[in-house]
Design an enzyme around this catalytic site. Structure first.
Site, PDB file in Angstrom:
ATOM      1  N   ARG A   1       0.864  -1.181   0.000  1.00  0.00           N
ATOM      2  CA  ARG A   1       0.000   0.000   0.000  1.00  0.00           C
ATOM      3  C   ARG A   1       0.902   1.233   0.000  1.00  0.00           C
ATOM      4  O   ARG A   1       1.627   1.477   0.968  1.00  0.00           O
ATOM      5  CB  ARG A   1      -0.897  -0.006   1.253  1.00  0.00           C
ATOM      6  CG  ARG A   1      -1.706   1.232   1.386  1.00  0.00           C
ATOM      7  CD  ARG A   1      -2.598   1.257   2.629  1.00  0.00           C
ATOM      8  NE  ARG A   1      -3.202   2.556   2.702  1.00  0.00           N
ATOM      9  CZ  ARG A   1      -3.165   3.368   3.757  1.00  0.00           C
ATOM     10  NH1 ARG A   1      -2.610   2.983   4.891  1.00  0.00           N
ATOM     11  NH2 ARG A   1      -3.717   4.563   3.705  1.00  0.00           N
TER      12      ARG A   1
ATOM     13  N   HIS B   1      -2.969  10.931   0.715  1.00  0.00           N
ATOM     14  CA  HIS B   1      -2.351  10.738   2.030  1.00  0.00           C
ATOM     15  C   HIS B   1      -1.724  12.076   2.404  1.00  0.00           C
ATOM     16  O   HIS B   1      -0.522  12.197   2.607  1.00  0.00           O
ATOM     17  CB  HIS B   1      -1.334   9.601   1.978  1.00  0.00           C
ATOM     18  CG  HIS B   1      -1.014   8.998   3.320  1.00  0.00           C
ATOM     19  ND1 HIS B   1      -1.160   7.658   3.613  1.00  0.00           N
ATOM     20  CD2 HIS B   1      -0.536   9.550   4.462  1.00  0.00           C
ATOM     21  CE1 HIS B   1      -0.789   7.410   4.859  1.00  0.00           C
ATOM     22  NE2 HIS B   1      -0.394   8.552   5.402  1.00  0.00           N
TER      23      HIS B   1
ATOM     24  N   GLU C   1      -7.164   8.474   6.510  1.00  0.00           N
ATOM     25  CA  GLU C   1      -7.357   9.134   7.798  1.00  0.00           C
ATOM     26  C   GLU C   1      -7.853  10.579   7.678  1.00  0.00           C
ATOM     27  O   GLU C   1      -7.136  11.525   8.023  1.00  0.00           O
ATOM     28  CB  GLU C   1      -6.048   9.109   8.591  1.00  0.00           C
ATOM     29  CG  GLU C   1      -5.510   7.712   8.830  1.00  0.00           C
ATOM     30  CD  GLU C   1      -4.228   7.707   9.687  1.00  0.00           C
ATOM     31  OE1 GLU C   1      -3.680   8.779   9.948  1.00  0.00           O
ATOM     32  OE2 GLU C   1      -3.798   6.616  10.083  1.00  0.00           O
TER      33      GLU C   1
ATOM     34  N   ASN D   1      -7.059   2.023  10.183  1.00  0.00           N
ATOM     35  CA  ASN D   1      -5.727   2.147  10.766  1.00  0.00           C
ATOM     36  C   ASN D   1      -5.908   2.138  12.268  1.00  0.00           C
ATOM     37  O   ASN D   1      -6.620   2.976  12.824  1.00  0.00           O
ATOM     38  CB  ASN D   1      -5.060   3.454  10.332  1.00  0.00           C
ATOM     39  CG  ASN D   1      -4.749   3.464   8.839  1.00  0.00           C
ATOM     40  OD1 ASN D   1      -4.887   2.443   8.157  1.00  0.00           O
ATOM     41  ND2 ASN D   1      -4.321   4.599   8.340  1.00  0.00           N
TER      42      ASN D   1
ATOM     43  N   TYR E   1      -3.991   1.973  16.047  1.00  0.00           N
ATOM     44  CA  TYR E   1      -2.742   2.075  16.808  1.00  0.00           C
ATOM     45  C   TYR E   1      -2.946   1.998  18.316  1.00  0.00           C
ATOM     46  O   TYR E   1      -2.091   1.481  19.022  1.00  0.00           O
ATOM     47  CB  TYR E   1      -2.028   3.404  16.498  1.00  0.00           C
ATOM     48  CG  TYR E   1      -1.428   3.438  15.111  1.00  0.00           C
ATOM     49  CD1 TYR E   1      -0.148   2.961  14.876  1.00  0.00           C
ATOM     50  CD2 TYR E   1      -2.153   3.941  14.017  1.00  0.00           C
ATOM     51  CE1 TYR E   1       0.415   2.973  13.607  1.00  0.00           C
ATOM     52  CE2 TYR E   1      -1.607   3.958  12.746  1.00  0.00           C
ATOM     53  CZ  TYR E   1      -0.320   3.468  12.535  1.00  0.00           C
ATOM     54  OH  TYR E   1       0.236   3.478  11.277  1.00  0.00           O
TER      55      TYR E   1
ATOM     56  N   GLU F   1      -3.217  -0.096   8.362  1.00  0.00           N
ATOM     57  CA  GLU F   1      -2.007   0.327   9.069  1.00  0.00           C
ATOM     58  C   GLU F   1      -2.067  -0.173  10.493  1.00  0.00           C
ATOM     59  O   GLU F   1      -3.121  -0.097  11.150  1.00  0.00           O
ATOM     60  CB  GLU F   1      -1.887   1.857   9.156  1.00  0.00           C
ATOM     61  CG  GLU F   1      -1.395   2.537   7.918  1.00  0.00           C
ATOM     62  CD  GLU F   1      -1.283   4.052   8.109  1.00  0.00           C
ATOM     63  OE1 GLU F   1      -1.017   4.519   9.233  1.00  0.00           O
ATOM     64  OE2 GLU F   1      -1.479   4.753   7.108  1.00  0.00           O
TER      65      GLU F   1
HETATM   66  O1  IFM Z   1       2.936   7.827   9.760  1.00  0.00           O
HETATM   67  C1  IFM Z   1       1.562   7.825   9.982  1.00  0.00           C
HETATM   68  C2  IFM Z   1       0.805   7.592   8.687  1.00  0.00           C
HETATM   69  O2  IFM Z   1       1.142   8.514   7.717  1.00  0.00           O
HETATM   70  C3  IFM Z   1      -0.679   7.676   8.937  1.00  0.00           C
HETATM   71  N1  IFM Z   1      -1.072   6.862  10.036  1.00  0.00           N
HETATM   72  C4  IFM Z   1      -0.317   6.916  11.258  1.00  0.00           C
HETATM   73  C5  IFM Z   1       1.165   6.772  10.966  1.00  0.00           C
HETATM   74  C6  IFM Z   1       1.970   6.855  12.274  1.00  0.00           C
HETATM   75  O3  IFM Z   1       1.768   8.084  12.883  1.00  0.00           O
END
Ligand code: IFM
Length: 459
Positions: free
Chosen positions: A77, A121, A166, A295, A297, A361
């Protein structure tokens, strides 16, 4: 754990984004993006870093594709830099820009790797920001033109499209918090940028479908597991606000065709949305997608707090505090909570039970140490990725249609406002020499996927 714990057709991938890895910002007719401008603003980026060179992926992509192949991954990706395609954000395409992504996609295909392209992006052409950027509805139409043009010209070699990455970041973090380009402080009006981004998604989706009816297309949202610190009404309401801004404000229009009224109310934007976000817009925004990218985290634990007058990326929620639960955190300060990945998958699955989901992600920044023998023993990152993949397996066991996982990121790169001070890669990059060295996490992943990563990879 190995790939046999997942369905045969599960997609294993890795992700990067144009401004974070490509460099070569002034070659082959590329126009300026808002990140070229923002990185010149004193104090905006740690160390005054820029993406001018980054990982020089623009020139080294063949070596990076070889790495992806040797890792045993199925998919890459990457994102397409809008200003490489339309230097001024409008009009005919710049052939050199198209050619670069064609070379990349063809090289991926030759190596048995499926290209997944993100169209936005965050690198908006600066000329469009000069016309008020995403605060201006017109930008959504420019994005649709660009999306259609790219799908038309590259749709023979790229079959998987992500319109936006995002949009919370490219609206609230960028137009309210000011932490990301263009670094504006529009307060709660940043919700309008979010609407224009989502409208761009809807219009872009329809342009992709018109150009390439066979394409697979979706959008990527960054979602958080959000829990109140206590069952008190105030803390529960704090969680409602953050869940509203971070998750529902994007999930609801895309999957339900409506904005959450409580969030519009929190933001004081009910009247503007009534007038400027008509049902026609919402019909476009909620048009069927082939998949949702998520995504994931971290988790937010919230409690009611004292009001603050600082510009906030969560406008209207300045009086919410994030609680430190004592759980381990990555170098970004983000709490590690693998089960939260199941929470966000379940959140989307509940609204759209048939929709295929992908983790587009997931990964972690740590202060890596290069050992005297040149190796990088990133055990913490390895554990983070392992535990989240295990959470993915559990989500599948629970009946959630998770169909792929993309680790963020293939290699260390320009981490936005943090510059090069934060490393997310499973492959280390020496920014002086551009040497790539797989970290322990890369070897572990390659082992899990039956890859063929050799001991050291030089670029
Ligand atoms: O680096 C970023 C990415 O560009 C978008 N999602 C989160 C990642 C980590 O912060």
């Amino acid at each position: 754990m190995d790939r046999t714990d997942f369905p045969d057709d599960f997609v294993w991938g890795t992700a990067t984004a144009a401004y974070q890895v490509e460099g070569a910002t002034r070659v082959d007719g590329r126009g300026a993006s808002i990140w070229d401008t923002f990185t010149r603003r004193p104090g905006a980026i740690v160390g005054g870093d820029t993406g001018d060179i980054a990982d020089d992926h623009y020139h080294l992509f063949r070596d990076d594709v070889a790495l992806i192949r040797d890792l045993g991954l199925d998919a890459y990706r990457f994102s397409i830099a809008w200003p490489r395609i339309q230097p001024d954000g409008r009009g005919a395409s710049n052939q050199a820009g198209i050619d670069f992504y064609r070379r990349l996609a063809e090289n991926l295909l030759e190596n048995g790797i499926t290209p997944w392209a993100t169209l936005y992006h965050w690198d908006l052409p600066q000329t469009l920001e000069d016309a008020d950027g995403w605060m201006n509805r017109e930008t959504a139409y420019r994005f649709a033109d660009y999306a259609g043009l790219v799908a038309e010209q590259l749709g023979d070699v790229i079959g998987n499209w992500i319109t936006l990455n995002e949009p919370w970041c490219s609206s609230f973090l960028s137009y309210a918090g000011g932490d990301h380009a263009p670094g504006r402080h529009e307060g709660t009006a940043a919700a309008r940028a979010a609407h224009h981004l989502l409208l761009g998604h809807g219009l872009g989706l329809s342009a992709i479908r018109a150009a390439r009816p066979e394409a697979t297309a979706g959008i990527t949202l960054n979602l958080y597991s959000v829990v109140p610190a206590s069952p008190s009404d105030a803390d529960v309401d704090a969680a409602r606000r953050i869940d509203g801004l971070a998750n529902r404000f994007f999930l609801d229009p895309v999957l339900r065709g409506s904005y959450p009224e409580d969030v519009l109310d929190d933001l004081g934007q009910t009247d503007w949305f009534a007038e400027h976000a008509p049902s026609d817009d919402l019909a476009l925004i909620s048009a069927p997608i082939d998949f949702l990218g998520i995504n994931y985290y971290s988790r937010h634990t919230t409690r009611a707090g004292a009001p603050s007058s600082r510009p906030s990326a969560n406008p209207g929620s300045e009086f919410v505090e994030m609680v430190d639960t004592g759980a381990e955190r990555t170098q970004m300060g983000w709490e590690i909570h693998p089960d939260g990945m199941i929470d966000v998958l379940a959140m989307a699955h509940e609204i759209a039970p048939e929709l295929p989901l992908y983790i587009t992600e997931n990964g972690a920044a740590y202060a890596d140490v290069v050992l005297p023998d040149g190796s990088i023993d990133d055990t913490e990152r390895l554990a983070y990725i392992h535990d989240h993949i295990a959470a993915g397996a559990e989500a599948i066991r629970q009946g959630i249609p998770l169909q792929g996982y993309f680790v963020w990121s293939l290699m260390d790169n320009f981490e936005w406002a943090w510059g090069y001070s934060r490393r997310f890669g499973i492959v280390h990059v020496d920014y002086e020499t551009q040497k790539r060295t797989p970290k322990a996490s890369a070897y572990w992943l390659a082992g899990m996927l039956d890859g063929a990563l050799s001991a050291e990879v030089m670029v």
